[in-house]
Design a protein around this motif. Sequence first.
Motif, PDB file in Angstrom:
ATOM      1  N   THR A 183      76.223  23.542  45.653  1.00 19.63           N
ATOM      2  CA  THR A 183      75.203  24.745  46.287  1.00 19.63           C
ATOM      3  C   THR A 183      74.732  23.986  47.082  1.00 19.63           C
ATOM      4  OG1 THR A 183      75.548  26.604  43.936  1.00 19.63           O
ATOM      5  CG2 THR A 183      73.863  27.130  46.370  1.00 19.63           C
TER       6      THR A 183
ATOM      7  N   ASP B 212      63.110  23.117  45.916  1.00 17.17           N
ATOM      8  CA  ASP B 212      62.196  23.322  44.869  1.00 17.17           C
ATOM      9  C   ASP B 212      61.835  24.029  44.370  1.00 17.17           C
ATOM     10  OD1 ASP B 212      59.703  23.088  44.388  1.00 17.17           O
ATOM     11  OD2 ASP B 212      58.982  24.013  46.692  1.00 17.17           O
TER      12      ASP B 212
ATOM     13  N   ILE C   2      61.917  27.944  42.828  1.00 24.47           N
ATOM     14  CA  ILE C   2      61.854  28.976  43.724  1.00 24.47           C
ATOM     15  C   ILE C   2      60.546  29.671  44.042  1.00 24.47           C
ATOM     16  CG2 ILE C   2      62.243  30.704  41.821  1.00 24.47           C
ATOM     17  CD1 ILE C   2      64.162  32.370  44.039  1.00 24.47           C
TER      18      ILE C   2
HETATM   19  P1  ATP Z   1      76.757  24.519  41.202  1.00 21.94           P
HETATM   20  O1  ATP Z   1      78.339  25.002  41.133  1.00 21.94           O
HETATM   21  O2  ATP Z   1      76.605  24.445  42.354  1.00 21.94           O
HETATM   22  O3  ATP Z   1      76.981  23.133  41.347  1.00 21.94           O
HETATM   23  P2  ATP Z   1      75.291  24.490  39.044  1.00 21.94           P
HETATM   24  O4  ATP Z   1      76.429  24.891  38.127  1.00 21.94           O
HETATM   25  O5  ATP Z   1      74.803  23.546  38.745  1.00 21.94           O
HETATM   26  O6  ATP Z   1      75.417  24.902  40.549  1.00 21.94           O
HETATM   27  P3  ATP Z   1      74.148  27.290  37.963  1.00 21.94           P
HETATM   28  O7  ATP Z   1      73.917  27.546  36.488  1.00 21.94           O
HETATM   29  O8  ATP Z   1      75.600  27.970  39.113  1.00 21.94           O
HETATM   30  O9  ATP Z   1      74.350  25.812  38.623  1.00 21.94           O
HETATM   31  O10 ATP Z   1      72.760  27.393  39.611  1.00 21.94           O
HETATM   32  C1  ATP Z   1      71.981  27.193  38.541  1.00 21.94           C
HETATM   33  C2  ATP Z   1      71.073  26.028  39.923  1.00 21.94           C
HETATM   34  O11 ATP Z   1      69.841  26.807  39.530  1.00 21.94           O
HETATM   35  C3  ATP Z   1      71.325  24.165  38.931  1.00 21.94           C
HETATM   36  O12 ATP Z   1      71.322  24.222  40.157  1.00 21.94           O
HETATM   37  C4  ATP Z   1      69.401  24.853  38.981  1.00 21.94           C
HETATM   38  O13 ATP Z   1      68.879  23.447  39.053  1.00 21.94           O
HETATM   39  C5  ATP Z   1      68.944  25.548  39.580  1.00 21.94           C
HETATM   40  N1  ATP Z   1      67.669  26.519  40.030  1.00 21.94           N
HETATM   41  C6  ATP Z   1      67.374  26.792  37.871  1.00 21.94           C
HETATM   42  N2  ATP Z   1      65.956  27.560  37.819  1.00 21.94           N
HETATM   43  C7  ATP Z   1      65.604  26.742  39.147  1.00 21.94           C
HETATM   44  C8  ATP Z   1      64.546  27.303  39.716  1.00 21.94           C
HETATM   45  N3  ATP Z   1      63.133  28.074  39.085  1.00 21.94           N
HETATM   46  N4  ATP Z   1      64.055  26.894  40.874  1.00 21.94           N
HETATM   47  C9  ATP Z   1      64.818  26.298  41.950  1.00 21.94           C
HETATM   48  N5  ATP Z   1      66.485  26.708  41.177  1.00 21.94           N
HETATM   49  C10 ATP Z   1      66.758  26.611  39.840  1.00 21.94           C
END
Ligand code: ATP
Length: 251
Positions: free
Chosen positions: A187, A197, A199
């Motif tokens: 993403t 950062d 959220i």
């Molecule tokens: P992608 O498919 O983009 O590679 P992912 O599978 O790593 O994502 P998801 O579990 O779909 O991740 O989404 C969670 C994302 O949100 C992670 O990249 C994590 O670092 C991020 N994240 C979790 N908590 C917070 C927060 N409080 N503020 C910002 N980002 C966050």
Amino acid sequence: MIHNDHPRYESLKLREKIVDAYKKGILAESGMIAHGRGEAFDYLLGEKKTVNSEKAVRAAAAALILAKNPVISVNGNTVALVPNEIVILADDLDAKIEINLFHRTEKRVSIIEKVMNNAGAKNILGTDHEEKAKIKGLEGPRANSSREGVYIADVVLVPLEDGDRAEALVKLDKLLITIDLNPLSRTAKTATITIVDNIVRAIPNLIQAVHELRNVDDPTLHQIVNDFNNQENLDESLKKISDKHTGRVKP
Ligand code: ATP
């Protein structure tokens, strides 16, 4: 009880909020795991805003002010941590708020809708009593978007999004803004503007940047957006992590 002089006070308070949101049905189990991944990157980044996140916040604010049809897409984690701030930002921008959940259940959607209404949201989109349009390239309930919301939006703010949906939205030519602590996530790499950062800091910073830029002329706002290079900004965030920790540990 966590005492406020505990060195991990802020981080532990957020964990408490996340667990509480899980118990209330706002978050799915996997939402807690996603938070853990974010927490690890926050630790590495020093748990405060950086020059890079500030640059991204400014570009995001400019893009959102310029938008004709801005939409803020919220999931369980966002609603668990910053429901009131999302409402303030949406009001300031005249943006719509749409619920989009990875693990969508009717019950969770209705709980989230109530939380957002209690936070002062006026018209929540993405609920179950509404006509939906499919987003090309996605399958299942996640492919659904509100006809009045994400489907017709030109600029979408999607904090903590998963890579597939981010890719699908960018393919539809939407200017995609995300907030993601992991500069390596799909993403983060796919979005037009990624704020690396937490959220809980990024949304208040975004509210402030919108206030600062709201009377700036359109050409200047376009310039701010065009001058922002997402890949460069992500590379700098990664460098920040390695610079911060290299050489610190004594042999
Ligand atoms: P992608 O498919 O983009 O590679 P992912 O599978 O790593 O994502 P998801 O579990 O779909 O991740 O989404 C969670 C994302 O949100 C992670 O990249 C994590 O670092 C991020 N994240 C979790 N908590 C917070 C927060 N409080 N503020 C910002 N980002 C966050």
